[in-house]
Design a protein around this motif. Structure first.
Motif, PDB file in Angstrom:
ATOM      1  N   ASP A 137      -1.100 -23.739  21.296  1.00  0.00           N
ATOM      2  CA  ASP A 137      -1.644 -22.395  21.515  1.00  0.00           C
ATOM      3  C   ASP A 137      -3.159 -22.470  21.385  1.00  0.00           C
ATOM      4  O   ASP A 137      -3.701 -22.646  20.293  1.00  0.00           O
ATOM      5  N   THR A 138      -3.836 -22.299  22.504  1.00  0.00           N
ATOM      6  CA  THR A 138      -5.287 -22.481  22.544  1.00  0.00           C
ATOM      7  C   THR A 138      -6.061 -21.185  22.317  1.00  0.00           C
ATOM      8  O   THR A 138      -7.279 -21.160  22.512  1.00  0.00           O
ATOM      9  N   GLY A 174       7.515 -22.623  16.725  1.00  0.00           N
ATOM     10  CA  GLY A 174       7.555 -23.807  17.588  1.00  0.00           C
ATOM     11  C   GLY A 174       6.195 -24.264  18.059  1.00  0.00           C
ATOM     12  O   GLY A 174       6.105 -25.126  18.948  1.00  0.00           O
ATOM     13  N   ILE A 175       5.131 -23.729  17.476  1.00  0.00           N
ATOM     14  CA  ILE A 175       3.764 -24.088  17.857  1.00  0.00           C
ATOM     15  C   ILE A 175       3.255 -25.120  16.860  1.00  0.00           C
ATOM     16  O   ILE A 175       3.158 -24.836  15.659  1.00  0.00           O
ATOM     17  N   THR A 176       2.919 -26.305  17.332  1.00  0.00           N
ATOM     18  CA  THR A 176       2.499 -27.381  16.436  1.00  0.00           C
ATOM     19  C   THR A 176       0.999 -27.654  16.498  1.00  0.00           C
ATOM     20  O   THR A 176       0.492 -28.441  15.696  1.00  0.00           O
ATOM     21  N   THR A 177       0.296 -27.005  17.420  1.00  0.00           N
ATOM     22  CA  THR A 177      -1.160 -27.134  17.506  1.00  0.00           C
ATOM     23  C   THR A 177      -1.743 -25.773  17.857  1.00  0.00           C
ATOM     24  O   THR A 177      -1.275 -25.117  18.786  1.00  0.00           O
ATOM     25  N   ILE A 178      -2.765 -25.359  17.107  1.00  0.00           N
ATOM     26  CA  ILE A 178      -3.513 -24.149  17.454  1.00  0.00           C
ATOM     27  C   ILE A 178      -4.986 -24.499  17.579  1.00  0.00           C
ATOM     28  O   ILE A 178      -5.485 -25.400  16.896  1.00  0.00           O
ATOM     29  N   ILE A 182      -1.541 -19.863  39.959  1.00  0.00           N
ATOM     30  CA  ILE A 182      -2.903 -19.336  39.832  1.00  0.00           C
ATOM     31  C   ILE A 182      -3.248 -19.143  38.356  1.00  0.00           C
ATOM     32  O   ILE A 182      -4.367 -19.430  37.925  1.00  0.00           O
ATOM     33  N   ILE A 183      -2.299 -18.641  37.594  1.00  0.00           N
ATOM     34  CA  ILE A 183      -2.440 -18.584  36.137  1.00  0.00           C
ATOM     35  C   ILE A 183      -1.895 -19.893  35.581  1.00  0.00           C
ATOM     36  O   ILE A 183      -0.752 -20.272  35.862  1.00  0.00           O
ATOM     37  N   ASP A 184      -2.700 -20.568  34.789  1.00  0.00           N
ATOM     38  CA  ASP A 184      -2.349 -21.912  34.321  1.00  0.00           C
ATOM     39  C   ASP A 184      -1.555 -21.913  33.023  1.00  0.00           C
ATOM     40  O   ASP A 184      -0.674 -22.757  32.842  1.00  0.00           O
ATOM     41  N   THR A 185      -1.899 -21.007  32.109  1.00  0.00           N
ATOM     42  CA  THR A 185      -1.350 -21.088  30.763  1.00  0.00           C
ATOM     43  C   THR A 185      -0.963 -19.722  30.234  1.00  0.00           C
ATOM     44  O   THR A 185      -1.463 -18.689  30.687  1.00  0.00           O
ATOM     45  N   VAL A 186      -0.064 -19.744  29.246  1.00  0.00           N
ATOM     46  CA  VAL A 186       0.302 -18.551  28.488  1.00  0.00           C
ATOM     47  C   VAL A 186       0.014 -18.844  27.025  1.00  0.00           C
ATOM     48  O   VAL A 186       0.531 -19.812  26.464  1.00  0.00           O
ATOM     49  N   VAL A 187      -0.820 -18.023  26.404  1.00  0.00           N
ATOM     50  CA  VAL A 187      -1.245 -18.212  25.018  1.00  0.00           C
ATOM     51  C   VAL A 187      -1.095 -16.902  24.268  1.00  0.00           C
ATOM     52  O   VAL A 187      -1.052 -15.828  24.873  1.00  0.00           O
ATOM     53  N   SER A 188      -1.049 -16.969  22.947  1.00  0.00           N
ATOM     54  CA  SER A 188      -0.722 -15.758  22.194  1.00  0.00           C
ATOM     55  C   SER A 188      -1.862 -14.747  22.156  1.00  0.00           C
ATOM     56  O   SER A 188      -1.620 -13.551  22.156  1.00  0.00           O
TER      57      SER A 188
END
Length: 435
Positions: free
Chosen positions: A62-63, A89-93, A305-311
């Motif tokens: 999660d960036t 389930g997020i191991t990197t922020i 077109i949208i690359d990522t989903v982040v919180s």
């Protein structure tokens, strides 16, 4: 014993290379060293056999997370945020540079943040730097110190200690960042458009929506694209909520502009028409828009077109959300979602015919690639063994009081969702720097 694995996971279902397959995953010294057939016989110190209702997935990356420590630790802190991440389930922020005091706008502030995060974090933590007026000479030192890129605003950020850049200041920052091939991530809303829009006040969500029109995003994104085209700097559009901007992003890419974009679970799960009066837990900037807009964002994901989903986990204390008055003008804008983002996205994605492979691509592989963590966000030989066990068909109702978030207020409270994280493995949680 030299060839004995530390861990062997026997998974009848796992997401590997964009497919769901049966596999054994062998781990030694924190890395995946072996992918074998499901019935492979391999010596390991620990053997874990997953059930048929469970899927082994890479730990999510999660960036876009606001941890807020130090300075506003009562809003959230590294201990609570990273526990919530692991449970989801997020191991990197990657932590945002603002809402903490001091903001991460120079190396000294970065070191303060690293110091407070070091002994509290149960997942991997990296940091964004900030680009604000007057810190142009700090961008290269921050880059050299290992931040993953730089965040800026084009309008008031909500906190006075992190002021916005003017367009001339943005251009100078992009020129500087391009000189070392860094990345600028932009909160893209145009201050002029918003200042000429109705002022938000009262309990009606429609009034708040009018105060942050699509035109503000559209204008700002077009300006960012043009400056990226002119400077050659890599840019990333944060928390895209206006589907109007999708064609211009797609066109810019075809023209060779180095622009990427993200969206967030709340834009994919909720729509403006269903937000009740006074429900300030749904306030965020840019805002949640209409149902038709939401479906076009899903199409943007499908089209790539949208690359990522982040919180965009942006928590606050309960009092700042002004639930007592329900006044959208006074309430803090931000949605706490770190622990529930995977389940929320999977629930809506599966309803639209997307697979778990798609969700992993958006929330793990693409996010990892965006920040150069190419040894995470996937299950493959050689990668860091940050993994999660996900039960995609198990249903639950979100209870804000039972989440690990520091404050029990979220737009997802009482929402029924599918998908439970039953376990997570982290190879060696710690602080990350850009490679």
């Amino acid at each position: 014993m030299r060839d004995t694995l530390d861990l062997l996971i026997r998974a009848p279902r796992a997401i590997v290379d964009g497919r769901e397959i049966a596999v054994t995953v062998g781990v030694r010294a924190g890395r995946v060293v072996q992918l074998g057939s499901f019935d492979a016989v391999v010596e390991a110190i620990e053997v874990v056999e997953l059930g048929s209702d469970e899927v082994l997935i890479p730990g999510l990356v999660d960036t876009h997370v606001h941890v807020n420590e130090p300075g506003r630790t009562e809003w959230e802190g590294f201990a609570s945020a990273t526990r919530a991440a692991e449970a989801g389930g997020i191991t990197t922020i990657i932590d945002m540079p603002l809402n903490s005091i001091p903001p991460t706008v120079d190396v000294d502030a970065l070191e303060i943040k690293r110091e407070v995060a070091a002994d509290q974090s149960v997942v991997n933590v990296g940091f964004w730097g900030g680009a604000v007026p007057g810190n142009l000479d700090q961008l290269r030192p921050l880059h050299d110190a290992g931040v993953f890129g730089f965040k800026c605003f084009l309008l008031h950020s909500g906190v006075d200690e992190f002021p916005p850049l003017s367009l001339p200041e943005l251009e100078k920052a992009l020129i500087e960042i391009a000189s070392f091939d860094g990345l600028m991530i932009v909160h893209a809303e145009d201050a002029g458009v918003i200042s000429s829009s109705p002022h938000p006040a009262g309990t009606a969500y429609a009034g708040f929506l009018e105060s942050r029109p699509r035109a503000a995003e559209n204008m700002a994104i077009s300006q960012v694209i043009e400056l990226s085209r002119r400077t050659g700097c890599r840019v990333h559009i944060l928390h895209l909520s206006s589907s109007d901007a999708l064609p211009m992003i797609a066109t810019a890419r075809r023209d060779g502009v180095r622009v990427t974009a993200e969206t967030c679970p709340h834009y994919l799960c909720f729509d403006a028409e269903d937000i009740p009066a006074g429900a300030t837990q749904f306030k965020c900037c840019p805002p949640i828009r209409e149902a038709g807009n939401r479906e076009l964002l899903w199409q943007g994901l499908s089209d790539g077109i949208i690359d990522t989903v982040v919180s965009d986990h942006s928590p606050s204390t309960v009092d700042l959300k002004r639930l007592d008055t329900g006044d959208f003008g006074d309430a803090w804008g931000g949605i706490a979602s770190l622990q529930v983002s995977l389940a929320a996205v999977w629930t809506e994605a599966s309803r639209r015919g997307f697979g778990l492979t798609d969700v992993v691509q958006w929330m793990a592989t693409n996010t990892a690639d965006q920040v150069g963590l190419t040894d995470r966000g996937r299950i493959a030989v050689g990668v860091v063994a940050d993994l999660a066990v996900f039960a995609p068909d198990e249903e639950f109702t979100v209870d804000a009081a039972r989440l690990h978030h520091k404050n029990a207020v979220t737009a997802y409270d009482k929402l029924g969702v599918r998908g439970v994280v039953r376990r997570a493995w982290l190879a060696s949680p710690g602080l990350l720097v850009r490679a």
